[in-house]
Motif scaffolding. Structure first.
Motif, PDB file in Angstrom:
ATOM      1  N   ARG A 101    -106.467  -8.299 -22.600  1.00 23.62           N
ATOM      2  CA  ARG A 101    -106.989  -9.462 -22.566  1.00 23.62           C
ATOM      3  C   ARG A 101    -108.068 -10.524 -22.179  1.00 23.62           C
ATOM      4  O   ARG A 101    -108.267 -11.329 -23.057  1.00 23.62           O
ATOM      5  CB  ARG A 101    -105.677 -10.188 -21.825  1.00 23.62           C
ATOM      6  N   LEU A 102    -108.677  -9.767 -21.605  1.00 25.55           N
ATOM      7  CA  LEU A 102    -110.438 -10.059 -21.114  1.00 25.55           C
ATOM      8  C   LEU A 102    -110.877 -10.339 -22.635  1.00 25.55           C
ATOM      9  O   LEU A 102    -111.293 -10.677 -22.606  1.00 25.55           O
ATOM     10  CB  LEU A 102    -110.419  -8.868 -19.865  1.00 25.55           C
ATOM     11  N   ASP A 103    -110.297  -9.331 -22.622  1.00 25.34           N
ATOM     12  CA  ASP A 103    -111.456  -8.870 -24.371  1.00 25.34           C
ATOM     13  C   ASP A 103    -111.267 -10.000 -25.862  1.00 25.34           C
ATOM     14  O   ASP A 103    -112.142 -10.132 -26.200  1.00 25.34           O
ATOM     15  CB  ASP A 103    -111.224  -7.751 -24.968  1.00 25.34           C
ATOM     16  N   ASP A 104    -109.758 -10.581 -25.459  1.00 30.89           N
ATOM     17  CA  ASP A 104    -109.936 -11.518 -26.179  1.00 30.89           C
ATOM     18  C   ASP A 104    -109.617 -13.246 -25.952  1.00 30.89           C
ATOM     19  O   ASP A 104    -110.356 -13.725 -26.510  1.00 30.89           O
ATOM     20  CB  ASP A 104    -108.181 -11.902 -25.731  1.00 30.89           C
ATOM     21  N   LEU A 105    -110.536 -13.162 -24.589  1.00 29.14           N
ATOM     22  CA  LEU A 105    -110.817 -14.428 -24.055  1.00 29.14           C
ATOM     23  C   LEU A 105    -112.369 -14.554 -24.476  1.00 29.14           C
ATOM     24  O   LEU A 105    -113.035 -15.198 -24.974  1.00 29.14           O
ATOM     25  CB  LEU A 105    -111.034 -14.448 -22.612  1.00 29.14           C
ATOM     26  N   TYR A 106    -113.311 -12.968 -24.258  1.00 32.40           N
ATOM     27  CA  TYR A 106    -114.599 -13.210 -24.769  1.00 32.40           C
ATOM     28  C   TYR A 106    -114.512 -13.580 -26.238  1.00 32.40           C
ATOM     29  O   TYR A 106    -115.592 -14.017 -26.913  1.00 32.40           O
ATOM     30  CB  TYR A 106    -115.082 -11.672 -25.011  1.00 32.40           C
ATOM     31  N   ALA A 107    -113.826 -13.024 -27.070  1.00 30.30           N
ATOM     32  CA  ALA A 107    -113.759 -13.268 -28.921  1.00 30.30           C
ATOM     33  C   ALA A 107    -113.582 -15.048 -28.815  1.00 30.30           C
ATOM     34  O   ALA A 107    -114.170 -15.131 -29.045  1.00 30.30           O
ATOM     35  CB  ALA A 107    -112.653 -12.167 -29.275  1.00 30.30           C
ATOM     36  N   ARG A 108    -112.697 -15.627 -28.292  1.00 27.65           N
ATOM     37  CA  ARG A 108    -112.394 -16.656 -27.728  1.00 27.65           C
ATOM     38  C   ARG A 108    -113.434 -17.346 -27.601  1.00 27.65           C
ATOM     39  O   ARG A 108    -114.100 -18.476 -28.376  1.00 27.65           O
ATOM     40  CB  ARG A 108    -111.015 -17.335 -26.775  1.00 27.65           C
ATOM     41  N   GLY A 109    -114.349 -17.674 -26.387  1.00 26.75           N
ATOM     42  CA  GLY A 109    -115.837 -17.312 -26.172  1.00 26.75           C
ATOM     43  C   GLY A 109    -117.039 -18.009 -27.374  1.00 26.75           C
ATOM     44  O   GLY A 109    -117.140 -18.980 -27.567  1.00 26.75           O
ATOM     45  N   GLN A 110    -116.511 -16.396 -28.236  1.00 26.10           N
ATOM     46  CA  GLN A 110    -118.210 -15.970 -28.960  1.00 26.10           C
ATOM     47  C   GLN A 110    -116.958 -17.571 -30.231  1.00 26.10           C
ATOM     48  O   GLN A 110    -118.281 -17.924 -30.389  1.00 26.10           O
ATOM     49  CB  GLN A 110    -117.783 -14.948 -28.937  1.00 26.10           C
ATOM     50  N   ALA A 111    -115.799 -17.151 -30.089  1.00 31.91           N
ATOM     51  CA  ALA A 111    -115.974 -18.303 -31.322  1.00 31.91           C
ATOM     52  C   ALA A 111    -116.010 -19.487 -30.925  1.00 31.91           C
ATOM     53  O   ALA A 111    -115.958 -21.007 -32.110  1.00 31.91           O
ATOM     54  CB  ALA A 111    -114.329 -17.896 -31.595  1.00 31.91           C
ATOM     55  N   ASN A 112    -116.037 -20.117 -29.938  1.00 32.00           N
ATOM     56  CA  ASN A 112    -116.506 -21.624 -29.466  1.00 32.00           C
ATOM     57  C   ASN A 112    -117.252 -21.354 -29.217  1.00 32.00           C
ATOM     58  O   ASN A 112    -117.577 -23.260 -29.047  1.00 32.00           O
ATOM     59  CB  ASN A 112    -114.968 -21.773 -27.994  1.00 32.00           C
ATOM     60  N   GLY A 113    -118.447 -21.160 -29.053  1.00 33.54           N
ATOM     61  CA  GLY A 113    -119.726 -21.433 -28.502  1.00 33.54           C
ATOM     62  C   GLY A 113    -120.061 -21.494 -28.235  1.00 33.54           C
ATOM     63  O   GLY A 113    -120.682 -21.885 -26.673  1.00 33.54           O
ATOM     64  N   VAL A 114    -119.473 -20.623 -26.931  1.00 31.83           N
ATOM     65  CA  VAL A 114    -119.193 -20.523 -24.616  1.00 31.83           C
ATOM     66  C   VAL A 114    -120.186 -19.262 -24.638  1.00 31.83           C
ATOM     67  O   VAL A 114    -120.287 -18.287 -25.537  1.00 31.83           O
ATOM     68  CB  VAL A 114    -117.906 -20.902 -24.691  1.00 31.83           C
ATOM     69  N   PRO A 115    -121.641 -19.604 -24.097  1.00 29.07           N
ATOM     70  CA  PRO A 115    -121.961 -18.151 -23.057  1.00 29.07           C
ATOM     71  C   PRO A 115    -121.444 -17.518 -22.281  1.00 29.07           C
ATOM     72  O   PRO A 115    -120.575 -18.521 -21.492  1.00 29.07           O
ATOM     73  CB  PRO A 115    -123.195 -19.271 -23.242  1.00 29.07           C
ATOM     74  N   LEU A 116    -121.587 -16.406 -22.672  1.00 27.99           N
ATOM     75  CA  LEU A 116    -120.393 -15.501 -22.049  1.00 27.99           C
ATOM     76  C   LEU A 116    -120.624 -13.895 -22.059  1.00 27.99           C
ATOM     77  O   LEU A 116    -121.391 -13.946 -22.873  1.00 27.99           O
ATOM     78  CB  LEU A 116    -118.585 -15.549 -22.443  1.00 27.99           C
ATOM     79  N   GLU A 117    -120.718 -13.224 -21.243  1.00 25.61           N
ATOM     80  CA  GLU A 117    -121.472 -12.107 -20.771  1.00 25.61           C
ATOM     81  C   GLU A 117    -120.239 -10.677 -20.102  1.00 25.61           C
ATOM     82  O   GLU A 117    -119.441 -11.301 -20.038  1.00 25.61           O
ATOM     83  CB  GLU A 117    -122.620 -11.743 -20.015  1.00 25.61           C
ATOM     84  N   ILE A 118    -119.554 -10.000 -21.203  1.00 27.70           N
ATOM     85  CA  ILE A 118    -118.627  -8.491 -20.470  1.00 27.70           C
ATOM     86  C   ILE A 118    -119.762  -7.765 -19.400  1.00 27.70           C
ATOM     87  O   ILE A 118    -121.179  -7.341 -20.112  1.00 27.70           O
ATOM     88  CB  ILE A 118    -118.471  -7.712 -21.917  1.00 27.70           C
ATOM     89  N   VAL A 119    -119.384  -7.196 -18.120  1.00 26.20           N
ATOM     90  CA  VAL A 119    -120.627  -6.956 -17.344  1.00 26.20           C
ATOM     91  C   VAL A 119    -119.353  -5.989 -16.802  1.00 26.20           C
ATOM     92  O   VAL A 119    -118.100  -6.602 -16.714  1.00 26.20           O
ATOM     93  CB  VAL A 119    -120.515  -7.983 -15.958  1.00 26.20           C
ATOM     94  N   ASP A 120    -119.839  -4.879 -16.716  1.00 27.13           N
ATOM     95  CA  ASP A 120    -119.446  -3.561 -15.661  1.00 27.13           C
ATOM     96  C   ASP A 120    -119.160  -3.860 -14.210  1.00 27.13           C
ATOM     97  O   ASP A 120    -119.581  -5.288 -13.778  1.00 27.13           O
ATOM     98  CB  ASP A 120    -119.674  -1.738 -16.231  1.00 27.13           C
ATOM     99  N   GLU A 121    -118.317  -2.789 -13.556  1.00 31.27           N
ATOM    100  CA  GLU A 121    -118.267  -3.258 -12.079  1.00 31.27           C
ATOM    101  C   GLU A 121    -119.348  -3.292 -11.574  1.00 31.27           C
ATOM    102  O   GLU A 121    -119.552  -4.011 -10.548  1.00 31.27           O
ATOM    103  CB  GLU A 121    -117.182  -1.868 -11.992  1.00 31.27           C
ATOM    104  N   ALA A 122    -120.567  -2.588 -11.947  1.00 30.20           N
ATOM    105  CA  ALA A 122    -122.018  -2.787 -10.836  1.00 30.20           C
ATOM    106  C   ALA A 122    -122.388  -4.135 -11.527  1.00 30.20           C
ATOM    107  O   ALA A 122    -123.306  -4.581 -10.054  1.00 30.20           O
ATOM    108  CB  ALA A 122    -122.971  -1.741 -11.486  1.00 30.20           C
TER     109      ALA A 122
END
Length: 394
Positions: A101-122
């Motif tokens: 579901r987190l990955d789905d949110l990222y994909a939606r943000g990309q489709a909507n032109g919203v700046p987003l980044e996936i980060v690891d625990e560090a």
């Protein structure tokens, strides 16, 4: 004669008046609000978060208007001297089953032109040292926060500067094509815009618009922490349940750096259920109670799960404990100051039993009706107003 009457003086109604006057200077525009002060309802009882626009389906109005609204509202705040805190937001995953579901949110943000980044625990520890996630998290740098009451007051000032009127303490008791009635007088109106929030369905029904819809209110509670300002640096949100139009309990930072936890989404039996019996209306409660069975039987939402998780949140300790999955250092004894209770003006399609997930705007005879203006309507308000005014003109 009023050229445009706006019913409802919250952020959406004021943005509509402001947008109309910007395009039609010299016309007579009047905003009517039944309260004696601005921001008495949702516009002054929310988190103040300026959302980025990555939650929403790419073909939705929310997706279309939130990203632009975020930019417009920040520009407005800079112009009017309203403070904005550029906090950013992290969305965390306490368990591995939420990662898709987190990955789905990222994909939606990309489709909507919203700046987003996936980060690891560090990476999350660098951005938000108090937050915890499982594997990875989502970072939204354009999410921010402002003082929602200050935004509303500044917007009302600009409406007045542009020649509009904001009539507080003036309820509209009746309206129809060509006119409105207040306790003081009947007034001829060229076009009416319904931005009445919790009462938007009632106003629309006067025009025969949206008769399949009813307002289903949900109560939102917040608690403020005693932490030093700045201890929590970012908004911290969970991955939302896609079956319901709520984002879940989260931690937000206020414009002055305080942390707060909330909100709830507790079903309410009257529209202005801010505590005690103030505002209670037996007829209204009966109408809402009759509507709830359609929602409870809905195949579109996990209503039993919603009730099981939301009703216990009347307990401060339980509510705060839900946030500890996001920020483990959260303790109930640190959250003792209660915020202003809010009520979400959530629209229900009665025949289908479905809560409307998107903004809902419907035309009527010499009128336009903003029936569903739930979050992120505050963020989207200026862009939404621009969009609605363009459609009225056409």
């Amino acid at each position: 004669m009023i050229d445009v009457a706006v019913v409802g003086g919250g952020i959406v109604g004021l943005a509509l008046a402001d947008s109309w006057l910007a395009k039609h200077p010299g016309e007579r525009v009047v905003v009517f609000d039944k309260e004696s002060e601005l921001a008495a309802h949702a516009s002054g009882r929310n988190s103040g978060v300026l959302h980025a626009g990555f939650y929403y389906a790419p073909d939705s109005l929310k997706a279309q208007l939130t990203r632009r609204g975020n930019i417009m509202l920040k520009e407005f705040c800079a112009e009017r001297g309203v403070s904005v805190r550029e906090t950013g937001k992290v969305v965390v995953t306490p368990s591995p089953d939420q990662l898709p579901r987190l990955d789905d949110l990222y994909a939606r943000g990309q489709a909507n032109g919203v700046p987003l980044e996936i980060v690891d625990e560090a990476g999350l520890r660098e951005l938000a040292p108090l937050a915890r996630t499982h594997g990875r998290a989502l970072w939204s740098p354009s999410t921010a926060v402002a003082d929602s009451r200050a935004v509303v007051e500044a917007l009302a000032d600009r409406v007045r500067e542009r020649g509009g009127e904001v009539r507080l303490g003036t309820p509209v008791s009746e309206a129809g094509p060509g006119g409105v009635r207040t306790p003081q007088q009947s007034i001829a109106v060229g076009h009416l815009i319904n931005a009445a929030g919790l009462y938007a369905d009632r106003v629309a029904h006067w025009f025969g618009v949206g008769e399949d819809y009813r307002m289903l209110p949900f109560k939102g509670l917040y608690w403020y922490s005693s932490w030093p300002a700045g201890r929590l640096q970012r908004h911290v949100y969970p991955v939302p349940d896609p079956r319901n139009p709520f984002l879940g309990v989260h931690l937000t930072v206020t414009v002055d750096g305080r942390a707060k936890v909330g909100p709830t989404a507790i079903p309410s039996l009257w529209r202005e259920d801010y505590g005690g019996v103030r505002g209670f209306d037996a007829r209204e409660a009966w109408e809402i109670a009759r509507t709830y069975p359609r929602f409870v039987r809905s195949p579109h939402h996990d209503v039993p799960g919603l009730v099981r998780t939301e009703v216990p949140k009347y307990s401060r300790r339980y509510l705060v404990s839900q946030a500890s999955a996001l920020v483990p250092s959260v303790r109930a004894e640190d959250f003792r100051e209660k915020g202003r209770v809010g009520v979400r003006a959530q629209l229900l399609n009665v025949p289908t039993g479905r809560l409307e997930m998107d903004f809902v705007v419907r035309p009527g005879e010499r009128s336009t009706h903003v029936l569903n203006a739930v979050s992120p309507a505050g963020t989207s308000s200026l862009a939404m107003a621009e969009w609605i005014v363009a459609r009225i003109e056409n």
